[in-house]
Design an enzyme around this catalytic site. Structure first.
Site, PDB file in Angstrom:
ATOM      1  N   GLY A   1       0.788  -1.242   0.000  1.00 50.59           N
ATOM      2  CA  GLY A   1       0.000   0.000   0.000  1.00 50.59           C
ATOM      3  C   GLY A   1       0.813   1.280   0.000  1.00 50.59           C
ATOM      4  O   GLY A   1       0.252   2.370   0.107  1.00 50.59           O
TER       5      GLY A   1
ATOM      6  N   TYR B   1       5.715 -14.043 -13.611  1.00 54.51           N
ATOM      7  CA  TYR B   1       4.700 -13.047 -13.207  1.00 54.51           C
ATOM      8  C   TYR B   1       3.356 -13.383 -13.838  1.00 54.51           C
ATOM      9  O   TYR B   1       2.325 -13.404 -13.149  1.00 54.51           O
ATOM     10  CB  TYR B   1       5.164 -11.654 -13.631  1.00 54.51           C
ATOM     11  CG  TYR B   1       4.178 -10.539 -13.370  1.00 54.51           C
ATOM     12  CD1 TYR B   1       4.086  -9.944 -12.111  1.00 54.51           C
ATOM     13  CD2 TYR B   1       3.347 -10.063 -14.385  1.00 54.51           C
ATOM     14  CE1 TYR B   1       3.180  -8.906 -11.878  1.00 54.51           C
ATOM     15  CE2 TYR B   1       2.445  -9.020 -14.160  1.00 54.51           C
ATOM     16  CZ  TYR B   1       2.374  -8.450 -12.906  1.00 54.51           C
ATOM     17  OH  TYR B   1       1.478  -7.416 -12.678  1.00 54.51           O
TER      18      TYR B   1
HETATM   19  N1  LIG Z   1       0.549  -0.913 -12.965  1.00 56.54           N
HETATM   20  C1  LIG Z   1      -0.033  -1.671 -13.874  1.00 56.54           C
HETATM   21  O1  LIG Z   1      -0.080  -1.308 -15.049  1.00 56.54           O
HETATM   22  C2  LIG Z   1      -0.669  -2.984 -13.509  1.00 56.54           C
HETATM   23  C3  LIG Z   1      -1.268  -3.735 -14.525  1.00 56.54           C
HETATM   24  C4  LIG Z   1      -1.883  -4.929 -14.216  1.00 56.54           C
HETATM   25  C5  LIG Z   1      -1.910  -5.379 -12.905  1.00 56.54           C
HETATM   26  N2  LIG Z   1      -1.322  -4.642 -11.925  1.00 56.54           N
HETATM   27  C6  LIG Z   1      -1.372  -5.179 -10.564  1.00 56.54           C
HETATM   28  O2  LIG Z   1      -1.777  -4.174  -9.645  1.00 56.54           O
HETATM   29  C7  LIG Z   1      -1.078  -4.320  -8.420  1.00 56.54           C
HETATM   30  C8  LIG Z   1      -0.288  -3.059  -8.088  1.00 56.54           C
HETATM   31  O3  LIG Z   1       0.536  -2.750  -9.192  1.00 56.54           O
HETATM   32  P1  LIG Z   1       1.583  -1.551  -9.174  1.00 56.54           P
HETATM   33  O4  LIG Z   1       1.858  -1.239 -10.592  1.00 56.54           O
HETATM   34  O5  LIG Z   1       1.152  -0.488  -8.263  1.00 56.54           O
HETATM   35  O6  LIG Z   1       2.863  -2.315  -8.584  1.00 56.54           O
HETATM   36  P2  LIG Z   1       4.211  -1.656  -8.023  1.00 56.54           P
HETATM   37  O7  LIG Z   1       5.299  -2.618  -8.314  1.00 56.54           O
HETATM   38  O8  LIG Z   1       4.363  -0.283  -8.521  1.00 56.54           O
HETATM   39  O9  LIG Z   1       3.880  -1.570  -6.488  1.00 56.54           O
HETATM   40  C9  LIG Z   1       3.591  -2.677  -5.689  1.00 56.54           C
HETATM   41  C10 LIG Z   1       3.838  -2.340  -4.239  1.00 56.54           C
HETATM   42  O10 LIG Z   1       4.161  -3.572  -3.586  1.00 56.54           O
HETATM   43  C11 LIG Z   1       5.348  -3.388  -2.836  1.00 56.54           C
HETATM   44  N3  LIG Z   1       6.072  -4.651  -2.750  1.00 56.54           N
HETATM   45  C12 LIG Z   1       6.768  -5.272  -3.730  1.00 56.54           C
HETATM   46  N4  LIG Z   1       7.353  -6.384  -3.257  1.00 56.54           N
HETATM   47  C13 LIG Z   1       7.010  -6.464  -1.951  1.00 56.54           C
HETATM   48  C14 LIG Z   1       7.325  -7.384  -0.917  1.00 56.54           C
HETATM   49  N5  LIG Z   1       8.103  -8.437  -1.127  1.00 56.54           N
HETATM   50  N6  LIG Z   1       6.811  -7.161   0.314  1.00 56.54           N
HETATM   51  C15 LIG Z   1       6.040  -6.072   0.561  1.00 56.54           C
HETATM   52  N7  LIG Z   1       5.717  -5.176  -0.383  1.00 56.54           N
HETATM   53  C16 LIG Z   1       6.197  -5.365  -1.633  1.00 56.54           C
HETATM   54  C17 LIG Z   1       6.136  -2.334  -3.583  1.00 56.54           C
HETATM   55  O11 LIG Z   1       7.105  -1.695  -2.754  1.00 56.54           O
HETATM   56  C18 LIG Z   1       5.033  -1.400  -4.039  1.00 56.54           C
HETATM   57  O12 LIG Z   1       4.729  -0.413  -3.055  1.00 56.54           O
HETATM   58  C19 LIG Z   1      -0.191  -5.550  -8.587  1.00 56.54           C
HETATM   59  O13 LIG Z   1      -0.870  -6.678  -8.089  1.00 56.54           O
HETATM   60  C20 LIG Z   1      -0.014  -5.648 -10.087  1.00 56.54           C
HETATM   61  O14 LIG Z   1       0.251  -6.976 -10.490  1.00 56.54           O
HETATM   62  C21 LIG Z   1      -0.689  -3.464 -12.191  1.00 56.54           C
END
Ligand SMILES: NC(=O)c1ccc[n+]([C@@H]2O[C@H](COP(=O)([O-])OP(=O)(O)OC[C@H]3O[C@@H](n4cnc5c(N)ncnc54)[C@H](O)[C@@H]3O)[C@@H](O)[C@H]2O)c1
Length: 256
Positions: free
Chosen positions: A20, A163
């Site tokens: 978050g 992934y």
């Molecule tokens: N951004 C996109 O375009 C997109 C597209 C499809 C799906 N999603 C999904 O939406 C969700 C959020 O995506 P996002 O782009 O914000 O991802 P992001 O990688 O920008 O952020 C994810 C968050 O999780 C945290 N995180 C990562 N590894 C961690 C760990 N081991 N322990 C604790 N925290 C951890 C990160 O620090 C970050 O704050 C994910 O499930 C992603 O798969 C995103």
């Protein structure tokens, strides 16, 4: 940005968000805090998470979010964080399984250890967070779990098979848990984001060629922003979605 909809039943709710602290997760944390929810979130990004808490304080939300540093690969730490959040905010009734990491990896470089590490980030915590919140949701008489999927595998995106496999598997987990938890008033759904313009995505992947791909793929003009994903998460968490479970809700500008 203020959410477009207000759900009175979310005020005061104990909400737990993984990842978050930045990206879509930061928009979730802020959106729920602005609804008056008591939000606890876990993340490994310390600076960004602390800055987010500070910025929510500046927005004068009633309950500033609680940041619990936690690497989700450590299931013991995840369980402890869920306990701590419940003790501080009351039984958790909303779980947003948002954290993931879309690190690219070429097929010929993947080792068994690397594969397991990707599952430990992108798949395993989704189940164990749901398992950990279950006693709290049972005590509270119900809840809502939102697991985050991805359009990447639906669009046949290459370059990160661990992934895309983990993300596809989220749908199976959602539907299985929805059956196991449903009789206890706990709803489980998958929220599928399209290509969302987080700072990280813009920095790493959104080239002019990618912009053209988005324009050709989406039926709607404009960009999918983290706030659009948060709006769907608020709906799924609230009683407005009372009879929605075991489904996927796609916010992708009509791409898939
Ligand atoms: N951004 C996109 O375009 C997109 C597209 C499809 C799906 N999603 C999904 O939406 C969700 C959020 O995506 P996002 O782009 O914000 O991802 P992001 O990688 O920008 O952020 C994810 C968050 O999780 C945290 N995180 C990562 N590894 C961690 C760990 N081991 N322990 C604790 N925290 C951890 C990160 O620090 C970050 O704050 C994910 O499930 C992603 O798969 C995103």
């Amino acid at each position: 940005m203020q959410p477009k909809a207000v759900y009175p039943d979310l005020a005061g709710r104990s909400v737990f968000i993984t990842g978050g602290g930045s990206g879509i997760g930061a928009a979730l944390t802020r959106a729920f805090a602005l609804q008056g929810s008591r939000v606890a979130f876990v993340d490994i990004a310390l600076d960004e998470s602390e800055a987010l808490v500070e910025s929510c304080r500046e927005d004068e939300v009633e309950h500033p979010p609680l940041f619990i540093p936690c690497d989700l690969r450590d299931i013991g730490a995840l369980r402890a964080a869920v306990e701590r959040a419940g003790e501080r905010h009351g039984d958790i009734t909303v779980l947003l399984n948002n954290a993931a990491h879309d690190e690219r990896h070429a097929v010929d470089r993947v080792t068994p250890e690397y594969w397991d590490d990707r599952m430990a980030v992108n798949q395993r915590p989704v189940f164990f967070a749901a398992q950990a919140v279950l006693p709290q949701m049972q005590r509270a008489g119900g809840g809502s779990i939102v697991n985050f999927g991805s359009v990447s595998w639906k669009l046949r995106q290459g370059g990160m098979p661990a992934y895309t496999m983990a993300k596809a598997s989220i749908h199976g987990l959602t539907r299985g848990l929805a059956r196991d938890f449903g009789k206890q008033g706990i709803r489980v759904n998958t929220l599928v984001p399209g290509w969302v313009m987080t700072e990280r995505q813009l920095r790493l992947w959104v080239t002019p060629a990618a912009e053209k791909e988005i324009e050709a793929g989406q039926v709607l003009a404009g960009r999918v922003m983290p706030e659009h994903i948060a709006e769907m998460a608020l709906f799924l968490a609230s009683d407005a979605a009372a009879m929605c479970s075991a489904q996927e809700f796609v916010v992708d500008g009509g791409w898939t």
